[in-house]
Design a protein around this motif. Structure first.
Motif, PDB file in Angstrom:
ATOM      1  N   VAL A 188      10.019  18.599  54.595  1.00 29.62           N
ATOM      2  CA  VAL A 188      11.398  18.513  54.100  1.00 29.62           C
ATOM      3  C   VAL A 188      12.371  19.079  55.126  1.00 29.62           C
ATOM      4  O   VAL A 188      13.408  18.475  55.421  1.00 29.62           O
ATOM      5  CB  VAL A 188      11.534  19.233  52.750  1.00 29.62           C
ATOM      6  N   LEU A 189      12.029  20.234  55.707  1.00 28.91           N
ATOM      7  CA  LEU A 189      12.920  20.818  56.708  1.00 28.91           C
ATOM      8  C   LEU A 189      13.049  19.900  57.916  1.00 28.91           C
ATOM      9  O   LEU A 189      14.145  19.712  58.456  1.00 28.91           O
ATOM     10  CB  LEU A 189      12.409  22.190  57.147  1.00 28.91           C
ATOM     11  N   ARG A 190      11.944  19.333  58.341  1.00 30.34           N
ATOM     12  CA  ARG A 190      11.979  18.427  59.496  1.00 30.34           C
ATOM     13  C   ARG A 190      12.806  17.192  59.187  1.00 30.34           C
ATOM     14  O   ARG A 190      13.571  16.710  60.047  1.00 30.34           O
ATOM     15  CB  ARG A 190      10.546  18.041  59.861  1.00 30.34           C
ATOM     16  N   SER A 191      12.708  16.659  57.984  1.00 31.19           N
ATOM     17  CA  SER A 191      13.465  15.449  57.636  1.00 31.19           C
ATOM     18  C   SER A 191      14.963  15.692  57.654  1.00 31.19           C
ATOM     19  O   SER A 191      15.736  14.799  58.005  1.00 31.19           O
ATOM     20  CB  SER A 191      13.030  14.932  56.260  1.00 31.19           C
ATOM     21  N   ILE A 192      15.383  16.896  57.271  1.00 33.87           N
ATOM     22  CA  ILE A 192      16.811  17.213  57.298  1.00 33.87           C
ATOM     23  C   ILE A 192      17.348  17.144  58.716  1.00 33.87           C
ATOM     24  O   ILE A 192      18.448  16.618  58.966  1.00 33.87           O
ATOM     25  CB  ILE A 192      17.059  18.611  56.678  1.00 33.87           C
ATOM     26  N   LEU A 193      16.571  17.648  59.672  1.00 33.55           N
ATOM     27  CA  LEU A 193      17.003  17.591  61.071  1.00 33.55           C
ATOM     28  C   LEU A 193      16.876  16.181  61.638  1.00 33.55           C
ATOM     29  O   LEU A 193      17.761  15.702  62.355  1.00 33.55           O
ATOM     30  CB  LEU A 193      16.169  18.556  61.909  1.00 33.55           C
TER      31      LEU A 193
ATOM     32  N   ARG B  12      22.068  21.615  62.744  1.00 33.46           N
ATOM     33  CA  ARG B  12      21.618  22.375  63.903  1.00 33.46           C
ATOM     34  C   ARG B  12      20.433  23.249  63.538  1.00 33.46           C
ATOM     35  O   ARG B  12      19.572  23.540  64.369  1.00 33.46           O
ATOM     36  CB  ARG B  12      22.759  23.232  64.432  1.00 33.46           C
ATOM     37  N   LEU B  13      20.407  23.690  62.288  1.00 37.02           N
ATOM     38  CA  LEU B  13      19.282  24.462  61.783  1.00 37.02           C
ATOM     39  C   LEU B  13      19.245  24.349  60.268  1.00 37.02           C
ATOM     40  O   LEU B  13      20.246  24.038  59.616  1.00 37.02           O
ATOM     41  CB  LEU B  13      19.355  25.934  62.227  1.00 37.02           C
ATOM     42  N   VAL B  14      18.070  24.626  59.707  1.00 34.03           N
ATOM     43  CA  VAL B  14      17.889  24.623  58.266  1.00 34.03           C
ATOM     44  C   VAL B  14      17.045  25.832  57.900  1.00 34.03           C
ATOM     45  O   VAL B  14      16.076  26.154  58.590  1.00 34.03           O
ATOM     46  CB  VAL B  14      17.256  23.303  57.769  1.00 34.03           C
TER      47      VAL B  14
ATOM     48  N   LEU C  39      13.940  26.320  60.706  1.00 31.23           N
ATOM     49  CA  LEU C  39      13.670  25.314  61.734  1.00 31.23           C
ATOM     50  C   LEU C  39      14.969  24.998  62.454  1.00 31.23           C
ATOM     51  O   LEU C  39      15.966  24.642  61.833  1.00 31.23           O
ATOM     52  CB  LEU C  39      13.095  24.038  61.116  1.00 31.23           C
ATOM     53  N   GLU C  40      14.964  25.154  63.772  1.00 30.04           N
ATOM     54  CA  GLU C  40      16.117  24.826  64.595  1.00 30.04           C
ATOM     55  C   GLU C  40      15.913  23.480  65.273  1.00 30.04           C
ATOM     56  O   GLU C  40      14.784  23.095  65.589  1.00 30.04           O
ATOM     57  CB  GLU C  40      16.324  25.889  65.673  1.00 30.04           C
ATOM     58  N   ARG C  41      17.011  22.777  65.508  1.00 31.46           N
ATOM     59  CA  ARG C  41      16.922  21.518  66.240  1.00 31.46           C
ATOM     60  C   ARG C  41      16.345  21.785  67.635  1.00 31.46           C
ATOM     61  O   ARG C  41      16.741  22.717  68.321  1.00 31.46           O
ATOM     62  CB  ARG C  41      18.300  20.870  66.345  1.00 31.46           C
ATOM     63  N   GLY C  42      15.392  20.976  68.019  1.00 33.38           N
ATOM     64  CA  GLY C  42      14.737  21.136  69.309  1.00 33.38           C
ATOM     65  C   GLY C  42      13.456  21.942  69.255  1.00 33.38           C
ATOM     66  O   GLY C  42      12.701  21.975  70.235  1.00 33.38           O
ATOM     67  N   GLU C  43      13.203  22.605  68.117  1.00 32.28           N
ATOM     68  CA  GLU C  43      11.976  23.370  67.981  1.00 32.28           C
ATOM     69  C   GLU C  43      10.906  22.534  67.292  1.00 32.28           C
ATOM     70  O   GLU C  43      11.198  21.722  66.406  1.00 32.28           O
ATOM     71  CB  GLU C  43      12.214  24.659  67.194  1.00 32.28           C
TER      72      GLU C  43
ATOM     73  N   VAL D 106      22.224  24.118  57.075  1.00 31.61           N
ATOM     74  CA  VAL D 106      21.725  23.775  55.742  1.00 31.61           C
ATOM     75  C   VAL D 106      20.817  24.890  55.231  1.00 31.61           C
ATOM     76  O   VAL D 106      19.897  25.324  55.925  1.00 31.61           O
ATOM     77  CB  VAL D 106      20.953  22.441  55.770  1.00 31.61           C
ATOM     78  N   PHE D 107      21.094  25.332  54.015  1.00 30.99           N
ATOM     79  CA  PHE D 107      20.292  26.351  53.359  1.00 30.99           C
ATOM     80  C   PHE D 107      19.759  25.776  52.045  1.00 30.99           C
ATOM     81  O   PHE D 107      20.411  24.950  51.406  1.00 30.99           O
ATOM     82  CB  PHE D 107      21.129  27.597  53.071  1.00 30.99           C
ATOM     83  N   LEU D 108      18.591  26.221  51.653  1.00 27.00           N
ATOM     84  CA  LEU D 108      18.017  25.817  50.373  1.00 27.00           C
ATOM     85  C   LEU D 108      16.946  26.803  49.973  1.00 27.00           C
ATOM     86  O   LEU D 108      16.529  27.654  50.770  1.00 27.00           O
ATOM     87  CB  LEU D 108      17.436  24.403  50.440  1.00 27.00           C
ATOM     88  N   SER D 109      16.513  26.689  48.729  1.00 28.14           N
ATOM     89  CA  SER D 109      15.402  27.498  48.238  1.00 28.14           C
ATOM     90  C   SER D 109      14.106  26.743  48.479  1.00 28.14           C
ATOM     91  O   SER D 109      14.043  25.513  48.364  1.00 28.14           O
ATOM     92  CB  SER D 109      15.574  27.765  46.743  1.00 28.14           C
ATOM     93  N   ALA D 110      13.052  27.493  48.769  1.00 26.00           N
ATOM     94  CA  ALA D 110      11.734  26.875  48.966  1.00 26.00           C
ATOM     95  C   ALA D 110      11.026  26.625  47.644  1.00 26.00           C
ATOM     96  O   ALA D 110       9.932  26.055  47.632  1.00 26.00           O
ATOM     97  CB  ALA D 110      10.876  27.775  49.858  1.00 26.00           C
TER      98      ALA D 110
END
Length: 313
Positions: A204-209, A215-217, A229-233, A190-194
């Motif tokens: 927001v990044l954490r909620s996506i995961l 797997r990452l955003v 942010l990667e899953r597991g981090e 997932v990609f987005l603008s800040a």
């Protein structure tokens, strides 16, 4: 509506891009504000084949990936312009004719290359690409990228059933709009603008995961680099931007260029830091050409650019 160019015999694709072509009208202005009076002279107003799916498809093609692009297209001047452009590029494109016409956008671009875009909403919310049109292409691809156009959201069930990896770009999502959330929670990358979430970026990044399958955003942040942010981090990591090697004249398409180079590096097994570097170099390169998606970095240029950028990054 009826499909065109459906008789495609390619055995497989590296990437399939679904949705997101149109024509952009670019107006160059002194500043992104309404000037006094009721009219103003501007440099020549120009039309470009653009929109996000266009940038992703042509970007991946330029980087050497076997690319397929599908979408709705109107039987109109804009649609014919797009078909002529893709024929010239040699891009493998198939479409379904839409009675609603070809999407258009108006982009205001200031002297620093910053832009503000107006996108028309000509496609009704219940419009969908026919499954018998897109399924044969999905079955022959390794990865699929879905633009947030709405008419492709029904693909996710088959994407997950087939085990095809997926990506999306949410652009300036505010973290709440349910239209974007569908794509955010069902895509693997997932990609987005800040731009719209600076005060809530980590959340927001954490909620996506936490709520989805990503797997990452990655949230791109213009001259301030990006946040990943990667899953597991536990923590969001910040990466600085690279220094553009060419003067910045137009930021249209920079996000699409970031996505294509980042994921190409990821597909090749590169560590995430190298993926970010590749995306940053590609995005900076895109800012050096006027108009929407008028110039794309190729694989050799990307490799050389990454070597140069890594010295100061």
């Amino acid at each position: 509506m009826h499909p065109t160019d459906h008789a495609d015999q390619v055995d497989h694709y590296d990437v399939l891009v679904v949705g997101g072509t149109g024509v952009d009208t670019v107006v160059r202005v002194d500043a992104l504000e309404v000037p006094p009076g009721d009219s103003v002279f501007v440099p020549p107003v120009r039309d470009y084949v653009g929109h996000t799916g266009n940038g992703v498809a042509l970007g991946w093609q330029a980087l050497g990936l076997a690319t397929k692009f599908i979408d709705f297209l109107g039987d109109d001047i804009q649609g014919r312009t797009i078909l002529e452009a893709y024929a010239a590029h040699g891009l493998d494109f198939s479409h379904v004719v839409s009675p609603h016409g070809t999407p258009r956008g108006i982009n205001l671009v200031d002297r620093e290359g910053r832009r503000f875009s107006f996108y028309d909403g000509r496609h009704p919310s219940d419009l969908r690409l026919p499954r018998d049109f897109w399924l044969p292409f999905l079955e022959r691809t390794r990865h699929v990228h879905l633009s947030i156009v709405g008419h492709n959201r029904d693909l996710y069930e088959d994407i997950h059933r087939l085990g095809v990896t997926s990506s999306t770009d949410l652009h300036d999502w505010d973290g709440e709009n349910p239209h974007h959330r569908t794509y955010a929670l069902h895509s693997d990358y997932v990609f987005l603008s800040a731009a719209a979430i600076h005060d809530r970026l980590d959340d927001v990044l954490r909620s996506i995961l936490d709520e989805g399958r990503a797997r990452l955003v990655v949230a791109t942040d213009g001259g301030d680099g990006c946040h990943l942010l990667e899953r597991g981090e536990a923590k969001v990591r910040h990466f600085p931007a690279v220094r553009p090697e060419r003067p910045v004249v137009d930021t249209n398409g920079a996000g699409d260029a970031f996505v294509t180079a980042f994921l190409r590096a990821h597909f090749a097994g590169e560590p995430v830091e190298r993926c970010v570097l590749a995306g940053s170099v590609s995005g900076a390169f895109a800012c050096g050409s006027a108009g929407t998606h008028t110039e794309f970095i190729d694989a050799a240029g990307l490799r050389a650019g990454c070597v140069r950028a890594a010295v100061d990054w």
